[in-house]
Enzyme design. Structure first.
Site, PDB file in Angstrom:
ATOM      1  N   TYR A   1       0.958  -1.662   0.006  1.00  0.00           N
ATOM      2  CA  TYR A   1      -0.568  -0.372   0.402  1.00  0.00           C
ATOM      3  C   TYR A   1       0.793   1.181  -0.231  1.00  0.00           C
ATOM      4  CZ  TYR A   1      -4.117   2.599   1.150  1.00  0.00           C
ATOM      5  OH  TYR A   1      -4.905   4.033   0.899  1.00  0.00           O
TER       6      TYR A   1
ATOM      7  N   TYR B   1     -11.021  -4.493   6.025  1.00  0.00           N
ATOM      8  CA  TYR B   1     -10.797  -3.388   7.119  1.00  0.00           C
ATOM      9  C   TYR B   1     -10.875  -2.515   8.216  1.00  0.00           C
ATOM     10  CZ  TYR B   1     -11.838  -1.640   1.805  1.00  0.00           C
ATOM     11  OH  TYR B   1     -12.095  -1.166   0.806  1.00  0.00           O
TER      12      TYR B   1
END
Length: 519
Positions: A385, A485
């Site tokens: 990421y 998440y």
């Protein structure tokens, strides 16, 4: 004074617009069989009467971001933008709580201005300054100015010449323009936007990344910039490169000629978790107890390398071993200062993505998603990421200035906050909204097939490290890649929480769906 030119509004364009002077695109039409878009130009004077001009879509090839902004904005009503404002929350490092917010939409002001200002009030406010549309200038497709050129590129500048058509920005688009826009196709613009995005994807390092959309003509934002690594912003610092220590007792030819082989010798694993199953002697057990009590170094105690090496019978080379796959232990890789060589078994994530990915439009209303073009083995590395690394203060500023109309891509680098005694203000945050990698498009699932892990190449730097995604089970080609998440563990959801009015529904659709992302 620049040369004044007149650009034909039909036929092959002879010039392209000057990108730096474009403010926005505010309307569209079909004229003489061509797609045309009304450009609002930047101006330092008369903000309510900026230069406006119609241009063929081919003339706007250098400013497709503005065209895409317009096309995206016109598909959303003010009510839809308002509904989005309740969707919020902020990601944090692996194995940490979540606290997410959303970022402001650049289109909200434009979409809501009509609903905030009654039409009668707007009319009265301009009663003393009526719009004047001169037939001659209007026929040329230019208002409040004239067309000029600079270095071969066209732009419009303000002009008060009698022949110039005058129109107040608050009257644009006019009802006639809006009616025409609704009837006018935008196919050519969508094709050009898609082609530009594909062109940019081809420049991303690693295996190819594809874009697929079988549901509509939209394309991910051209304003998103693909980057190779973190971009450190003001106030963010990585430790000096001289602090990066490499293993010195290892060599490329240890054991099976796979680089580091003996965990007791590899200095890079100093802070890695001790493999308690290999503490087979009372001496090792005593050393382990003392290191835990004193908080001292555990060098010399057996550790576990994170990846399977060549020659193993389980899984494939380079995948995470169960010791790491089923825990949240940080992964420490060897670095460029190590003596284990460039092909050491303990180097993996730092070499980047090696799988072919596909960004696709989902069928379940969750926007864009990500999938792999090949089968993934359990423990296989997918990608990291990436984004801007900003300070906690800057992240707070961005949150507070947000109208919460867009999803947040903030990811706190707080893995070592507790162990290192770091204050909240010392934690850096990764913002992947405007720049990053394809993992930006990974959606949430309560039963994910991927998981995020902390990966460090400098064991002494507890504030800047990678967030890497690995497959947590075998994944067949074409299955959407997802992660949790909330980073939940099994059994974390036993406590029933009260659902607030602003709760965000979960759309993952799995058997273990928690129904709500953030309550």
């Amino acid at each position: 004074m620049p040369l004044r030119v007149e650009i034909p509004m039909s036929g092959p364009p002879t010039r392209r617009v000057l990108l730096d002077q474009v403010h926005s695109v505010i309307c569209n039409r079909i004229k003489d069989g061509e797609e045309q878009y009304l450009v609002r130009w930047k101006t330092d004077s008369l903000p309510q009467k900026p230069p406006l001009s119609w241009h063929n879509i081919n003339e706007l090839a250098r400013c497709l971001e503005h065209v895409q902004d317009y096309l995206d904005a016109r598909t959303k009503s003010p009510r839809e933008v308002s509904a989005l404002s309740n969707l919020s929350k902020k990601r944090k490092s692996p194995d940490s709580d979540l606290d997410v917010t959303r970022r402001p939409s650049p289109f909200e002001h434009r979409l809501n201005i009509a609903s905030r200002t009654p039409s009668t009030e707007r009319s009265q406010s301009r009663s003393n300054t009526p719009s004047v549309i001169n037939d001659r200038s209007s026929s040329l497709g230019v208002y409040n100015g004239v067309l000029d050129s600079e270095d071969g590129f066209v732009y419009a500048r303000s002009s008060s010449e009698p022949s110039v058509a005058v129109i107040d920005l608050r009257d644009v688009p006019t009802p006639e323009m809006q009616q025409t826009a609704r009837r006018s196709k935008t196919d050519r613009a969508h094709i050009m936007i898609r082609a530009e995005y594909d062109r940019r994807l081809k420049k991303v390092p690693g295996k190819p990344i594809h874009l697929v959309n079988t549901f509509d003509s939209t394309t991910p934002s051209l304003r998103f910039r693909y980057i190779k690594d973190y971009e450190l912003q003001e106030g963010v610092y990585k430790l000096d490169p001289t602090t990066q220590e490499g293993c010195q007792k290892c060599s490329p030819h240890m054991g099976r000629d796979i680089g580091c082989e003996y965990t007791k010798k590899c200095d890079c694993l100093e802070y890695a978790a001790v493999d308690e199953s290999r503490l087979t002697t009372s001496k090792l057990q005593q050393e382990y107890r003392e290191s835990r009590e004193s908080g001292g170094s555990s060098i010399g105690l057996p550790k576990k390398f994170p990846y399977f090496a060549e020659g193993t019978k389980i899984q494939r080379v380079g995948t995470l071993v169960p010791f790491y796959l089923h825990s949240r232990r940080p992964i420490y890789e060897c670095n460029g200062n190590c003596k284990c060589g460039p092909y050491c078994r303990n180097k993996n994530v730092q070499f980047g993505r090696t799988v072919e990915l596909e960004i696709f439009k989902t069928a379940s209303g969750r926007g864009w998603g990500l999938r792999c073009k090949q089968d993934l083995a359990e423990g296989q590395f997918v990608d990291t990421y990436r984004g801007e690394v900003i300070t906690d203060a800057e992240a707070t500023r961005r949150e507070e200035s947000s109208s919460k109309a867009k999803a947040s891509y903030l990811y706190s680098l707080d893995k070592f906050q507790e162990s290192e005694g770091l204050d909240d203000s010392e934690i850096y945050v990764v913002d992947g909204e405007f720049m990053g990698g394809p993992t930006k498009f990974m959606n949430h699932s309560c039963e994910p097939n991927c998981r995020q892990y902390t990966v460090s190449y400098n064991k002494h730097d507890c504030r800047v490290y990678d967030i890497a995604f690995f497959a947590c089970r075998d994944i067949p080609a074409g299955e959407e890649l997802t992660f949790d998440y909330l980073d939940k563990e099994e059994g974390d959801d036993d406590e029933v929480q009260e659902v607030s009015p602003d709760a965000i529904p979960c759309l993952c659709g799995t058997a273990k769906c928690r129904r709500w992302l953030w309550t």
